[in-house]
Write an enzyme that holds these catalytic residues in place. Structure first.
Site, PDB file in Angstrom:
ATOM      1  N   GLY A 155     -10.322 -48.604 -82.654  1.00  0.00           N
ATOM      2  CA  GLY A 155      -9.530 -47.800 -83.596  1.00  0.00           C
ATOM      3  C   GLY A 155      -8.604 -48.641 -84.458  1.00  0.00           C
ATOM      4  NE  ARG A 156      -5.917 -52.612 -80.202  1.00  0.00           N
ATOM      5  CZ  ARG A 156      -6.425 -51.954 -79.167  1.00  0.00           C
ATOM      6  NH1 ARG A 156      -6.526 -50.640 -79.214  1.00  0.00           N
ATOM      7  NH2 ARG A 156      -6.849 -52.597 -78.097  1.00  0.00           N
ATOM      8  CG  HIS A 180      21.799 -55.328 -98.207  1.00  0.00           C
ATOM      9  ND1 HIS A 180      22.983 -55.815 -98.699  1.00  0.00           N
ATOM     10  CD2 HIS A 180      20.813 -55.882 -98.945  1.00  0.00           C
ATOM     11  CE1 HIS A 180      22.727 -56.611 -99.726  1.00  0.00           C
ATOM     12  NE2 HIS A 180      21.416 -56.670 -99.902  1.00  0.00           N
ATOM     13  CD  GLU A 231      -1.538 -36.886 -80.493  1.00  0.00           C
ATOM     14  OE1 GLU A 231      -2.756 -36.881 -80.180  1.00  0.00           O
ATOM     15  OE2 GLU A 231      -0.671 -37.510 -79.851  1.00  0.00           O
ATOM     16  CE  LYS A 290      -4.643 -40.734 -75.776  1.00  0.00           C
ATOM     17  NZ  LYS A 290      -5.963 -41.280 -76.086  1.00  0.00           N
ATOM     18  CE  LYS A 311     -14.354 -46.181 -80.950  1.00  0.00           C
ATOM     19  NZ  LYS A 311     -13.929 -47.488 -80.479  1.00  0.00           N
ATOM     20  CD  GLU A 325      -3.658 -48.595 -79.235  1.00  0.00           C
ATOM     21  OE1 GLU A 325      -4.512 -48.784 -80.107  1.00  0.00           O
ATOM     22  OE2 GLU A 325      -3.201 -47.468 -78.989  1.00  0.00           O
TER      23      GLU A 325
HETATM   24  O1  F6P Z   1      -4.463 -43.149 -77.924  1.00  0.00           O
HETATM   25  C1  F6P Z   1      -4.657 -44.353 -78.569  1.00  0.00           C
HETATM   26  C2  F6P Z   1      -5.821 -44.265 -79.493  1.00  0.00           C
HETATM   27  O2  F6P Z   1      -7.002 -44.218 -78.758  1.00  0.00           O
HETATM   28  C3  F6P Z   1      -5.858 -45.437 -80.476  1.00  0.00           C
HETATM   29  O3  F6P Z   1      -6.382 -46.576 -79.929  1.00  0.00           O
HETATM   30  C4  F6P Z   1      -6.633 -44.831 -81.590  1.00  0.00           C
HETATM   31  O4  F6P Z   1      -6.516 -45.589 -82.762  1.00  0.00           O
HETATM   32  C5  F6P Z   1      -6.007 -43.470 -81.670  1.00  0.00           C
HETATM   33  O5  F6P Z   1      -5.761 -43.121 -80.322  1.00  0.00           O
HETATM   34  C6  F6P Z   1      -6.814 -42.407 -82.350  1.00  0.00           C
HETATM   35  O6  F6P Z   1      -8.049 -42.178 -81.725  1.00  0.00           O
HETATM   36  P1  F6P Z   1      -9.194 -41.400 -82.446  1.00  0.00           P
HETATM   37  O7  F6P Z   1      -9.599 -42.127 -83.667  1.00  0.00           O
HETATM   38  O8  F6P Z   1     -10.308 -41.297 -81.436  1.00  0.00           O
HETATM   39  O9  F6P Z   1      -8.680 -40.026 -82.806  1.00  0.00           O
END
Ligand code: F6P
Length: 554
Positions: free
Chosen positions: A277-278, A394, A223, A520, A217, A363
């Site tokens: 995002g979620r 199990h 990452e 972060k 987003k 979240e």
């Molecule tokens: O750090 C949490 C978050 O902002 C989530 O809410 C989001 O889904 C994820 O990181 C990834 O963010 P992006 O789509 O901006 O890379």
């Protein structure tokens, strides 16, 4: 992002101080001794009465520790919290995400073409369908072999690089809908900044037949950018710089950053800041899923969401599936004090469903202050967890049956199997075995096995307590005919609106996630402390300093 304090949102009274909350607390004292056995004995029709259904999705909530009166009181609480008004505010694009000054409009992502939903006076539905159309054209070209890699070969593997909502939604849905996918295109998902994730995902791939989707987003997530850079280096090494435009597409709200990264913005699929995002799997973030199940399958997936949206918006609370799940969960969280909630799908295809719901729920509702910024007095979101049955049976079900913690659980099952089994086995239909376990578990959890029943089987006295099941462990059962794109859309929207229901009653903002920020920032500070050639002055606590030094030795 809001820079000044928003007006008009802070005046909400504390829900725990309401007469409706007090009535529920009193009611809890009155019914706390009730057992599921007694509730079923008192009302032989309970198993039919405590149910609700929408578009083939059936909810049996009879095996919960509540009565008709409990539900009446919970519904009164929902009204007191202004749930009808808040639903309307969300669907009409009000800026209900007050800490980020944004509307919350994932419901617009699945709205039909002729719907009208405004943000700042502009109908956003045409934009949504414009992007869906572009995604559809692109997916058809890749699936049809018209979009090829730089060397002219067909794309056979799609690697989605993203994290959180930019990973979990498509990864979960791709797994869930494998049976509806084009199996000549495989999808992989890379999320972890651990370099082994991208290494393993690419180790056996041919760059000439691989398409990367960089899904973010913000397009600033550490990452994702690290993995995308690694993927580009891997590709360029084999095919050269010019190949990037045939092998990389982006999904983002941030055109500038996409261009800066070096992806042609003609190959970018956009979405908007009013999609959290979620809550984004129905946006362009679902591109990998669309490549897998095709544009028609993806539309059907969105139609499932839309059907649940309409139900949530219009059905009376007594028959409203997301509201019922939300209220039942709140009853356990706030009045019975249960900390966790298990989601147990009896479908291997829903392998990642609980992981997906962890982000959606935790979240969203893992919050400690109200919209007014005051400490929230209620217990907010539970810890959500689970894996598909029967594997859990199990492993951890022992605790569910006989442990000292009560874990309310949702059991999710399907009438019709995608595959009854492999080959003409020995007559035992594996799906019947699966569903027999599905039913047996909720029955055992609810009614247990008394010491008398155990003793009557001739079990030695000393062994009786060990073999006794207390029962009274609450569950919901969700049953659908088949796991299709439509059903999956329904299920996701069901949980989205359940989370909304609970967040509204607690009076919290379910749509921000400030809690992820501190880590972060600290990580950003630690990176140079780990990588600089000479040790910089360290000013963390003694534990962190020692650990940094230990890592630096290597
Ligand atoms: O750090 C949490 C978050 O902002 C989530 O809410 C989001 O889904 C994820 O990181 C990834 O963010 P992006 O789509 O901006 O890379």
């Amino acid at each position: 992002m809001a820079t000044s304090e928003p007006t008009g949102q802070g005046g909400q009274p504390d829900i725990t101080a309401s007469t409706e909350w007090a009535a529920l607390a009193k009611h809890h004292d009155e019914v706390s001794d009730a057992t599921l056995r007694a509730l079923f004995d008192a009302n032989p029709g309970r198993g039919e009465a405590f149910t609700a259904e929408v578009d083939g999705l059936y909810l049996d909530y009879s095996k919960n520790l509540l009565t008709e009166r409990t539900l009446e009181l919970l519904i009164a609480l929902a009204h007191r919290a202004g749930l009808p008004e808040r639903i309307s505010a969300m669907f009409t694009g009000e800026r209900i995400n007050i800490t980020e000054n944004r509307p919350v409009l994932h419901v617009a992502l699945r709205a039909p073409r002729d719907a009208h939903i405004e943000v700042d006076g502009v109908n956003v539905v045409p934009q949504v369908h414009h992007v869906l159309d572009r995604m559809g054209e692109f997916a058809d070209r890749v699936r049809g072999g018209q979009w090829r890699g730089a060397t002219g070969e067909r794309i056979t593997t799609v690697v989605n690089i993203g994290i959180g909502g930019s990973d979990l939604g498509p990864a979960m849905a791709f797994g869930a809908l494998r049976d509806h996918s084009d199996r000549s295109i495989q999808c992989r998902f890379v999320s972890n900044v651990d370099p082994t994730d991208i290494w393993e995902a690419t180790a056996d791939l041919d760059p000439a037949t691989t398409l990367f989707i960089v899904a973010s987003k913000t397009f600033t997530t550490l990452e994702t950018i690290a993995n995308a850079r690694a993927a580009r280096a891997w590709l360029v090494e084999k095919l050269g710089d010019d190949a990037v435009s045939r092998h990389f597409v982006a999904v983002s709200t941030n055109t500038e950053k996409v261009a800066e990264f070096g992806i042609d913005t003609a190959n970018m699929f956009e979405f908007w800041d009013w999609v959290g995002g979620r809550y984004s799997v129905g946006s362009a973030i679902g591109l990998s899923l669309m490549l897998s199940i095709g544009p028609a399958g993806f539309r059907s997936f969105l139609d499932g969401f839309a059907a649940m949206d309409a139900h949530f918006r219009t059905a009376p609370f007594e028959r409203n599936l997301p509201v019922l799940l939300g209220l039942i969960g709140l009853w356990y969280r706030d009045f019975l004090g249960y900390d966790t909630h298990a989601v147990l799908p009896y479908s291997q295809y829903l392998d990642r469903f609980a992981a997906y719901l962890q982000q959606l729920d935790m979240e969203s509702n893992g919050k400690q202050v109200t919209l007014a910024g005051r400490p929230v007095r209620a217990r907010t979101g539970p810890i959500v967890w689970g894996t598909p049955g029967t594997n859990g049976q199990h492993a951890y079900y022992q605790l569910l049956h006989q442990g000292t913690s009560v874990v309310p659980a949702d059991f999710i099952g399907f009438v019709t199997p995608a595959h009854p089994g492999v080959g003409a086995a020995d007559g035992a239909d594996q799906h019947a075995l699966l569903m027999a376990n599905f039913l047996a578990q909720t029955e055992a959890l609810a009614f247990g096995k008394s010491a008398e029943a155990v003793a009557a089987e001739g079990v030695a006295d000393w062994l009786v307590p060990h073999r006794t099941f207390p029962g009274n462990r609450p569950t919901n059962t969700l049953l659908a005919d088949e796991l299709t794109p439509f059903t999956l859309g329904q299920l996701i929207a069901l949980y989205e609106h359940k989370v909304f229901t609970q967040g509204t009653i607690w009076g919290i903002n379910s749509f921000d996630q400030w809690g992820v920020e501190l880590g972060k920032v600290l990580a950003g500070r630690i990176v140079p402390e780990l990588t600089s050639p000479t040790e910089p002055p360290l000013s963390h606590d003694s534990s962190t300093n020692t650990l940094i030094r230990r890592l630096r030795k290597h």
